[in-house]
Design a protein around this motif. Structure first.
Motif, PDB file in Angstrom:
ATOM      1  N   PHE A 142       0.851  -1.190   0.000  1.00 51.45           N
ATOM      2  CA  PHE A 142       0.000   0.000   0.000  1.00 51.45           C
ATOM      3  C   PHE A 142       0.886   1.239   0.000  1.00 51.45           C
ATOM      4  N   GLU A 143       0.301   2.329  -0.476  1.00 48.93           N
ATOM      5  CA  GLU A 143       1.000   3.611  -0.487  1.00 48.93           C
ATOM      6  C   GLU A 143       0.285   4.554   0.456  1.00 48.93           C
ATOM      7  N   ASP A 144       1.082   5.447   1.036  1.00 45.63           N
ATOM      8  CA  ASP A 144       0.570   6.375   2.019  1.00 45.63           C
ATOM      9  C   ASP A 144       1.460   7.603   2.011  1.00 45.63           C
ATOM     10  N   ARG A 148       5.791   3.925   0.368  1.00 40.42           N
ATOM     11  CA  ARG A 148       5.223   2.651  -0.097  1.00 40.42           C
ATOM     12  C   ARG A 148       5.649   1.555   0.868  1.00 40.42           C
ATOM     13  N   PRO A 165      -4.392   5.348   3.497  1.00 43.64           N
ATOM     14  CA  PRO A 165      -3.638   4.327   2.761  1.00 43.64           C
ATOM     15  C   PRO A 165      -4.419   3.800   1.560  1.00 43.64           C
ATOM     16  N   ILE A 166      -3.691   3.543   0.448  1.00 42.79           N
ATOM     17  CA  ILE A 166      -4.297   3.023  -0.780  1.00 42.79           C
ATOM     18  C   ILE A 166      -3.545   1.756  -1.184  1.00 42.79           C
ATOM     19  N   ALA A 167      -4.286   0.653  -1.329  1.00 43.49           N
ATOM     20  CA  ALA A 167      -3.668  -0.608  -1.749  1.00 43.49           C
ATOM     21  C   ALA A 167      -3.120  -0.470  -3.159  1.00 43.49           C
ATOM     22  N   ASP A 168      -1.980  -1.085  -3.398  1.00 39.08           N
ATOM     23  CA  ASP A 168      -1.363  -1.082  -4.724  1.00 39.08           C
ATOM     24  C   ASP A 168      -2.355  -1.640  -5.747  1.00 39.08           C
ATOM     25  N   CYS A 173      -4.227  -6.299  -0.880  1.00 37.57           N
ATOM     26  CA  CYS A 173      -3.287  -6.118   0.226  1.00 37.57           C
ATOM     27  C   CYS A 173      -3.879  -6.718   1.497  1.00 37.57           C
ATOM     28  N   CYS A 175      -2.956  -6.985   5.585  1.00 41.76           N
ATOM     29  CA  CYS A 175      -2.089  -6.405   6.617  1.00 41.76           C
ATOM     30  C   CYS A 175      -2.503  -6.895   7.997  1.00 41.76           C
TER      31      CYS A 175
END
Length: 199
Positions: A142-144, A148, A165-168, A173, A175
């Motif tokens: 995920f990116e935040d 990454r 947060p955004i999942a790739d 994703c 977690c």
């Protein structure tokens, strides 16, 4: 040994995925052992003896994953297997909205551990924190605002952190997230359902 069980679980899980961190902890253990060898003996009294005997006779000490069943899933580290079973596909997910699902893990009071399933390309609602949150990636990424995060990476969020947060986009994703206080959601709908979802 003084962390709440949920935080102990995420630390043990991260150490099972990170060779560098595991080696560093091993060196600290060796240093602690050397210090004990050179320290004068101290007499144990009262509750100290009770705690020692309880630790010796307990089936499982904090951080000890020797009692955990082996994992049949390459995405499921051994420390988590005792909490979810042998495979991530057997987890009993509960929907929380927008395709995101969670499974709250049974841990002692003081902090909450949950598995999160975030579909590829999906954003978690914008939120802040009333306490500390550690999020460890088990599968996908995920990116935040902090960068990454991929398998084995841990993101730290504090009361000063506001993020979404955004999942790739390439993969769902999964977690392990641990919190010691409820989240602070920005939107009205997440705030309304928050008590029911125990987030």
């Amino acid at each position: 040994g003084s962390l709440p069980e949920a935080f102990d679980l995420i630390v043990a899980t991260h150490l099972s995925l990170c060779d560098t961190c595991r080696a560093e902890v091993g060196s600290y253990d060796a240093l602690g052992g050397a210090l004990l060898d050179t320290t004068a003996a101290a007499e144990l009294t009262g509750s100290g003896i009770d705690r020692l005997l309880t630790g010796i006779t307990s089936d499982r000490l904090p951080g000890d994953d020797s009692a955990a069943p082996p994992s049949a899933d390459p995405d499921l580290p051994v420390p988590l297997a005792a909490y979810v079973g042998a495979r991530l596909k057997d987890v009993r997910w509960r929907p929380v909205g927008m395709g995101v699902k969670q499974a709250i893990l049974p841990t002692a009071p003081g902090a909450t551990a949950r598995l999160l399933f975030i579909p590829a390309g999906t954003a978690v609602p914008d939120h802040g924190h009333r306490g500390t949150e550690l999020t460890l990636v088990l599968r996908g990424a995920f990116e935040d605002c902090g960068g990454r995060f991929a398998r084995g990476d841990v993101e730290l969020a504090t009361p000063e952190t506001d993020h979404m947060p955004i999942a790739d986009i390439t993969e769902d994703c999964i977690c392990l997230a641990v919190t010691d206080a409820p989240l602070r959601f920005k939107g009205l709908l997440p705030r309304l359902v928050q008590p029911f979802l125990k987030i």
